[in-house]
Design an enzyme around this catalytic site. Sequence first.
Site, PDB file in Angstrom:
ATOM      1  CG  HIS A 109     -31.268  29.945 -40.403  1.00  0.00           C
ATOM      2  ND1 HIS A 109     -31.701  29.358 -39.229  1.00  0.00           N
ATOM      3  CD2 HIS A 109     -30.971  31.232 -40.085  1.00  0.00           C
ATOM      4  CE1 HIS A 109     -31.658  30.261 -38.253  1.00  0.00           C
ATOM      5  NE2 HIS A 109     -31.230  31.400 -38.757  1.00  0.00           N
ATOM      6  N   GLY A 135     -20.921  24.298 -45.378  1.00  0.00           N
ATOM      7  CA  GLY A 135     -21.047  23.699 -46.698  1.00  0.00           C
ATOM      8  C   GLY A 135     -19.849  22.876 -47.127  1.00  0.00           C
ATOM      9  CD  GLU A 232      -2.733  25.396 -23.977  1.00  0.00           C
ATOM     10  OE1 GLU A 232      -3.411  24.787 -23.130  1.00  0.00           O
ATOM     11  OE2 GLU A 232      -1.551  25.733 -23.805  1.00  0.00           O
TER      12      GLU A 232
END
Length: 335
Positions: A109, A135, A232
Amino acid sequence: MAATIYYDKDADLAVLKGKTVAILGYGSQGHAHAQNLRDSGVRVIVSDRPESPNYDLAVSHGFEPMAIEEAAKKADIVSILLPDEIQGDIFRNHICDRLSPGNILLCSHGFNVHFGQIEPPEGVDLLLVAPKGPGHLVRSEFVAGGGVPCLIATSDGAPDEIFQIGLAYAKGIGGTRAGVIRTTFAEETETDLFGEQTVLCGGVSALVKAAYDTLVEAGYQPEMAFFECLHELKLIVDLFYQGGLSYMRYSVSNTAEYGDYTRGSRIITEETKREMRKILTEVQNGEFAREWILENKAGAPKFKALRRRERQHSLEEVGRRLRRLMSWIDEKEVD
């Protein structure tokens, strides 16, 4: 213009022959990178703190973790896979002086590079290889014969040799099996932060809580609000994941699809987009980065307080209770 995507045929692991890769930090990304690279025939050493659970995990995986200073000095490629908020100080205090011309500094990053917290010494090139997945998925997909797509970037002016080493690293962790897209440190960092804040973490969390609170405040049972506004959501996101918005709309009822078209834009309004543009500006100009860096230098009091408060939200309490009723869920609770 469509991005160029690189695959296994475009990468040559031979460019890593004779080189040592140091994985600094055996956490989420670190454990996956280290094991995948080793399984690909790359010479790997790792570093983690002896008091860390990840140290014992590395040992159980057949590594002999060493101090950061030692690992950085022994390696040709130093992969910093530590949390963003500590990378800058650790680089300055424990890594920088151990690097030599010809070394490569790699991250998954670009936060600390892009915002000036990591500035390698003369003769040390920068690489970014960023899997677009956690990972554990990088590892499990590799073991299963697949891979997780990756992003790749080099510092400005870096020779093609550095890019080829980055492609080889991506191949070593399985990325070229799925595809690797070239980007820049700025693009990866800014889009990543923006996505986290406006959609993936901040936006979704705020939307779920606001909808839950609206139903509960209107007198509906918290359990009903939980099912409709959080539980949901996974079903819908899975449909997004499989085939985009169109597949989700194809899969739900006509009633739900019509409600999507006619009501969604009343929730995400032009005012919301204006706020998104403000957040993007704060990411681009470094305002968010400065805030986060200063927050951590002060001991992260605001961050810790927000974490405590959010974990006490009614939605979390109801969720803990309801998940116990669903044996098919691999329940993960945070104290």
